[in-house]
Design an enzyme around this catalytic site. Structure first.
Site, PDB file in Angstrom:
ATOM      1  CG  ASP A 124      -2.043   0.705   1.078  1.00 28.51           C
ATOM      2  OD1 ASP A 124      -2.005   1.978   0.507  1.00 28.51           O
ATOM      3  OD2 ASP A 124      -3.334   0.469   1.504  1.00 28.51           O
ATOM      4  CB  SER A 143      -6.309   2.113  -0.526  1.00 27.34           C
ATOM      5  OG  SER A 143      -5.051   2.449  -0.170  1.00 27.34           O
ATOM      6  CD  GLU A 185      -2.763  -6.658  21.906  1.00 32.55           C
ATOM      7  OE1 GLU A 185      -2.976  -5.713  21.628  1.00 32.55           O
ATOM      8  OE2 GLU A 185      -2.025  -7.550  21.566  1.00 32.55           O
ATOM      9  CD  GLU A 207      -3.319  -3.270   2.704  1.00 34.13           C
ATOM     10  OE1 GLU A 207      -3.331  -1.985   2.385  1.00 34.13           O
ATOM     11  OE2 GLU A 207      -3.995  -3.602   3.769  1.00 34.13           O
TER      12      GLU A 207
END
Lengths: 256, 611
Positions: free
Chosen positions: B142, B192, B328, B424
């Site tokens: 990207d 994108s 997390e 990607e």
């Protein structure tokens, strides 16, 4: 700020912003038993004067509110409709959200850069407006009041700036803070302690509904009119205290 | 000097002794006559010498010419007409071998290497047959424009101890390459969403939209129906191949989303991101989890087995806005999840795929047996995964892109019908947006390693691998640095050991940005996004005492913008395997789909599987 305006005035002095000249301010007299230190707002009247040979050539006044929300801190700039939420996250990060109340949009990032060994100092500065590091360097010249109304008189002098602080140990917040540095005189005066837990939580809930964008994603969304405008609004992350030394460093987090 | 002994005579003109007169005939002894008259004086013999320079016709190495003769005019000098003999005393001389300019060229190492490449290419068949590729892997860097590829190639080489410029990234070895024109239907410089939609569906579309054609109105949910397009991954799925999506960005971010979703806005990553008017449009995260069901609903009677692999970041879009679902983040810091519909899509995915494995951490990921895992779902960060250089900072640990690529192939190649995989490197783009060449380049190097891993794990005879970018960035390699100069360093000119000074009398870096947030010197900070916490600082800075090779250095930028921007020039396409030779010349970006479709015969195979 309008989300927070259903307030409970917790101290008996009714301060009018127009009456916030430091010479007229009275000593605090809070009803200590009713205070919830985890949820409240401290509203300040901020005056900034530009000095030229001790003559005032420029003067600004604004309202700033610091909100304690459990273990988070929200800095609200009423005039700009912008606020910053800080959370003392794990690791060497200070989680931050930026809210734009007028647009009901939010920007978030969890990776505020903090130089090594400065995280606690920075967090204390966000939470208390004066960092632990600066506080530890100030000289105590007296105190008055008692319990949560106890005020400590502290001073600091350096080549960069001089500071006079009336500190409320119970709140870990300034009652009054004056900074004089070359060409600049700033005066913060606590004018109100406001809020209750339910109102504050509700206001945060509303903000959490804002359409949120990661900082990292701004570059992929430049066609978004709001994000384009952010270039002009700026990321005033360092606006928390508004005090800077001659190198642009935030005096509130002063350390040697 | 011994060779020149005769030259001692050099300039001397020697007069020989005078001769006496002739004798008379012998007569009788007479009386002694009177003394005879002296005869006329004799002529002098002269020698002259001259030094000959190197290159002389008679003495190519130089030497001495010795002329001798009679001084007929008696003037004491040896005129050219008086020379009767010439000798040469020549210095030793080895005549040069005649210069063979052609051989000189052909023997050059650069020439030989190029010749070998062309010979090898000539030996290959350029005849492509439809459907020869069993597997297709599309790698998307990207924001990996040509200047990014070049700079990453040099940096990787320098990290390996080379000068750098001569290094080759893994996909630089691919035999075929071309260029892609990246513009969106409505944008000169693309994003994108539009570019990846072009690559996946073969149709260029509007900026910010996913899996839909240009008739869409961005942000208008009601315009989605009737404008959706089918993409390569869906065709592969219908054709019976295994399918997978891997990204270091959020798995719901534009590039990965364009492989499996249809959306009027790239930002509708979860239900909380949509406006009330978009209630009838599924958010992107939901479309990922319900990919199989949605595809089967589109083709009644179709039975597919869904995405075998989905790995990346973006956990927040799959979890409820409830701290009890945190993985997390400290509970005190708020909820990881953003979903306001109370749905836990990770649980829904596990309910759909009872044979599946859902992982959040590096340890959990490492424990996955790819050869015996039918479905794998990994969400390693609540937002984007960390930059490769910053990966060590993650609380739960994150796999690298090469690790994820390896695991994905291990899972996918269990299918005898082959597979389609999209990988990607999403954070190359983010590194540039933050103005951090260090982050963008180190992520590009990791991307190249992931490509190398795919090459290693697949059969080149049956796997088409395409490596490309969706768009470029305003990232430049400038100045005249000498060969081997650190690519992240200041420009040092050829023949110099100190930084070159610009006309403002300050040094400057080889790498720079046309726009963005500008200069930062954050030392060892490996999170490029730290730049967003600091005010924009564009323009020239005095870099004399700044270490520009540290991870935390952000290059100078000219135009102040909230984030560095994409650029509009062409990007490279690199290909190997069946169908690779179709990648050549300058192409519309949408041609990439057609190359993949041709190579794997996706449409025909899919149609054959439709009920």
């Amino acid at each position: 700020v309008k989300n927070f305006l259903s307030v409970i005035t917790l101290f008996t002095c009714a301060w009018l912003l127009t009456a916030c000249d430091s010479r007229k301010i009275k000593a605090p007299s809070y009803a200590c038993d009713d205070l919830d230190m985890a949820y409240f707002g401290a509203r300040y009247h901020v005056q900034q004067q530009g000095l030229n040979d001790e003559h005032v050539h420029h003067e600004e006044a604004s309202v700033f509110t610091l909100w304690r929300i459990d273990n988070k801190v929200l800095h609200e700039y009423d005039d700009q409709g912008i606020s910053f939420l800080y959370s003392n996250g794990s690791g060497e990060r200070l989680i931050s959200h930026q809210f734009f109340d007028r647009d009901k949009r939010a920007i978030e990032f969890d990776s505020k850069f903090i130089p090594e060994n400065q995280k606690n100092s920075l967090w204390s500065q966000k939470k208390n407006l004066v960092s632990d590091a600066l506080l530890s360097q100030m000289k105590k010249s007296g105190e008055h009041g008692k319990n949560c109304n106890k005020v400590e008189h502290l001073t600091f002098e350096s080549e960069e700036f001089n500071a006079e602080l009336h500190w409320l140990p119970a709140f870990e917040l300034p009652f009054k803070l004056e900074i004089v540095q070359k060409g600049q005189h700033k005066h913060w005066q606590l004018v109100d302690i406001v809020g209750n837990e339910a109102d504050i939580k509700q206001a945060m809930l509303e903000r959490n509904k804002y359409l949120s964008t990661d900082f990292a994603d701004i570059g992929d969304n430049e066609t978004d009119p709001f994000l384009r405008n952010m270039i002009n609004l700026g990321f005033i992350d360092h606006g928390n205290s508004g005090f800077y030394d001659s190198d642009g460093n935030d005096i509130g987090s002063h350390h040697h | 000097m011994n060779l020149f002994k005769k030259s001692v005579l050099a300039t001397a003109v020697l007069a020989l002794a005078a001769c006496s007169g002739d004798d008379g005939a012998t007569g009788p002894q007479g009386t002694t006559g009177p003394a005879g008259v002296d005869g006329s004086a004799g002529l002098s013999s002269l020698i002259a010498t001259a030094t000959l320079s190197e290159g002389d016709t008679n003495c190519p190495g130089g030497g001495t010419q010795i002329d001798s003769g009679i001084d007929t005019d008696g003037n004491g000098e040896l005129a050219s007409g008086e020379i009767t003999s010439t000798e040469f005393l020549c210095l030793p001389f080895t005549p040069p071998v005649a210069f063979d300019i052609q051989a000189n060229t052909e023997e050059n190492a650069w020439y030989k290497a190029g010749d070998a490449e062309v010979e090898a290419a000539g030996a290959r068949s350029y005849t492509e047959t439809r459907g020869q590729a069993k597997n297709v892997i599309l790698f998307v860097g990207d924001g990996m424009g040509v200047s990014t590829v070049t700079a990453a190639r040099i940096l990787e080489g320098q990290l390996k101890g080379m000068m750098g410029e001569e290094n080759v990234l893994s996909f630089g070895e691919f035999p075929f390459s071309g260029l892609a024109k990246t513009y969106n239907v409505d944008a000169q410089t693309p994003d994108s969403a539009g570019t990846m939609t072009a690559m996946m569906s073969g149709v260029k579309t509007d900026v910010g939209t996913i899996g839909v054609d240009e008739d869409i109105v961005r942000g208008d949910c009601s315009t989605v129906a009737g404008n959706e397009m089918i993409g390569a991954l869906e065709l592969a799925e219908i054709a019976g191949k295994a399918t997978g999506v891997v990204s270091t960005a959020r798995i719901t971010h534009a590039t990965p989303a364009a492989t499996y979703a249809k959306s009027a806005d790239r930002n509708w990553e979860d239900v909380s991101d949509k406006p009330a008017s978009a209630a009838d449009c599924d958010d992107i995260a939901l479309q990922l989890v319900e990919f199989e069901a949605n595809l089967e609903a589109r083709y009644p009677g179709l039975d597919v087995d869904g995405l075998e692999v989905a790995m990346g970041g973006g956990r927040r879009h799959f979890l409820p806005n409830d701290v009890s679902f945190n993985v997390e983040r400290d509970v005190a810091d708020g909820a990881e999840g953003d979903r306001t519909d109370a749905r836990d899509l990770t649980a829904e995915w596990l309910a759909t795929y009872a044979d599946g494995v859902y992982v959040n951490t590096l340890a959990e990921f490492s424990a996955v047996d790819g050869d015996n895992t039918p479905h794998l779902f990994g969400l390693f960060n609540e937002s984007h995964m960390r930059y490769e250089a910053d990966r060590y900072n993650d609380v739960g640990g994150e796999p690298s892109l090469r690790d994820m690529t390896e695991k994905a192939i291990q899972v996918l190649d269990n299918d005898d019908d082959g597979f389609f995989l999209m990988v990607e490197s999403g954070r190359i783009d983010h590194g540039h947006h933050a103005g951090s060449a260090y982050s963008a380049l180190t992520d590009t190097i990791e991307f190249a390693e992931a490509v190398a891993k795919a090459v290693e794990l697949t059969d080149a005879e049956e796997t088409l691998i395409i490596v490309t970018a969706d768009h470029s960035h305003v990232f430049t390699i400038a100045g005249y640095p000498k060969r081997g100069n650190p690519i992240l360093g200041k420009v040092v000119s050829v023949g110099s050991n100190s930084p070159a000074m610009a006309s403002d009398d300050m040094p400057y870096t080889t790498l720079g940005y046309t726009n963005g947030r500008g200069f930062r010197a954050l030392g060892n900070e490996t999170d490029a996004d730290a730049s967003y916490g600091i005010d924009i600082d564009t323009g020239r800075k005095d870099l004399l005492f700044v270490d520009t090779q540290t991870p935390g250095f952000h290059q100078e930028a000219l135009v102040p913008t909230s984030s560095e921007t994409h650029a509009g020039e062409d990007v490279g396409i690199y290909a190997s395997g069946p169908g690779a030779s179709l990648v050549t010349g300058t192409n519309e970006q949408s041609v990439i789909f057609h190359v993949m479709e041709y190579a794997a015969d996706l449409i025909a195979d899919a149609e054959a599987n439709l009920p």
